[in-house]
Design a protein around this motif. Structure first.
Motif, PDB file in Angstrom:
ATOM      1  N   ILE A  25       0.841  -1.196   0.000  1.00  0.00           N
ATOM      2  CA  ILE A  25       0.000   0.000   0.000  1.00  0.00           C
ATOM      3  C   ILE A  25       0.876   1.246   0.000  1.00  0.00           C
ATOM      4  O   ILE A  25       2.052   1.197   0.371  1.00  0.00           O
ATOM      5  CB  ILE A  25      -0.957   0.025   1.219  1.00  0.00           C
ATOM      6  N   ARG A  29      -1.958   5.884   2.071  1.00  0.00           N
ATOM      7  CA  ARG A  29      -2.988   4.991   2.591  1.00  0.00           C
ATOM      8  C   ARG A  29      -2.629   4.521   4.000  1.00  0.00           C
ATOM      9  O   ARG A  29      -3.504   4.434   4.870  1.00  0.00           O
ATOM     10  CB  ARG A  29      -3.186   3.783   1.684  1.00  0.00           C
ATOM     11  N   GLU A  32      -3.507   7.250   6.368  1.00  0.00           N
ATOM     12  CA  GLU A  32      -4.952   7.335   6.568  1.00  0.00           C
ATOM     13  C   GLU A  32      -5.438   6.248   7.521  1.00  0.00           C
ATOM     14  O   GLU A  32      -6.266   6.502   8.408  1.00  0.00           O
ATOM     15  CB  GLU A  32      -5.670   7.211   5.227  1.00  0.00           C
TER      16      GLU A  32
END
Length: 211
Positions: A25, A29, A32
């Motif tokens: 990822i 991301r 987040e």
């Protein structure tokens, strides 16, 4: 400690084929997801732990656990060796979220390294009767055998089975074996990884909340 008697040369490095497909990822991301945990889980954990602290101390929830790379390589070599000895294939590695007890000692006398702290442990799995199940090893009648950890979580067995066959009552919520022995004792071999370093405190997070 259980690594010391194993031969790490049994592990063969896989050929380089680039990053694992669909499993890497972006940093954005990751940030987040880290922030979502900070907002949705950390306050709940802290509020609960602070409410039950007899000494009035403030609790700082764990944000990560880590192992050095050589330990991970040695662990992979270890479980592959043990699985080969038991003639089973490792299907996956399961990462179970867990919590250290609020105690200085485990029931067997081992020291609790991080009382009350969140952690995880790693369980290799094997295919068993159409299911993917965590396993441990035991020598039965001279044969090194891989057995499901949660025998009661498997359906369709008769109570009059031999020792090396999981028994039949269903307990999907249970994790460990439900037999006359509550824990794995002598004659069994565990392949569960735990006791890495957890932080904070102290620690340095890559995504914020440094301590």
């Amino acid at each position: 400690m259980f690594f010391s008697c194993q031969d790490p040369t049994t592990h063969t490095e896989p050929p380089y084929e680039g990053p694992p497909k669909d499993h890497i990822i972006s940093v954005d991301r990751a940030q987040e997801m880290y922030d979502a945990y900070s907002q949705r889980r950390v306050p709940i954990i802290k509020k609960y732990e602070d409410s039950i602290a007899a000494d009035g101390s403030n609790f700082t929830p764990t944000r990560y656990a880590e192992y050095d790379l050589e330990t991970i390589k040695q662990y992979i070599a270890y479980i592959e060796h043990e699985a080969k000895e038991a003639k089973v294939d490792i299907q996956t590695l399961r990462f179970y979220l867990s919590n250290y007890p609020d105690s200085d000692k485990f029931p067997n006398g081992d020291t609790v390294k991080y009382p009350k702290r969140n952690s995880f442990f790693v369980v290799p799995t094997m295919a068993y009767e159409g299911k993917n199940v965590g396993f441990y090893l035991e020598e039965i009648d001279g044969v090194y055998t891989a057995l499901p950890i949660n025998r009661n979580g498997l359906r369709g067995k008769d109570k009059n089975q031999t020792q090396d066959e999981p028994q039949g009552s269903v307990n999907e919520a249970g994790f460990f074996i439900s037999t006359n022995s509550a824990t794995l004792g002598s004659g069994t071999t565990s392949v569960i990884l735990n006791d890495g370093g957890v932080a904070p405190p102290p620690g340095t997070s890559d995504f914020g909340d440094n301590n």
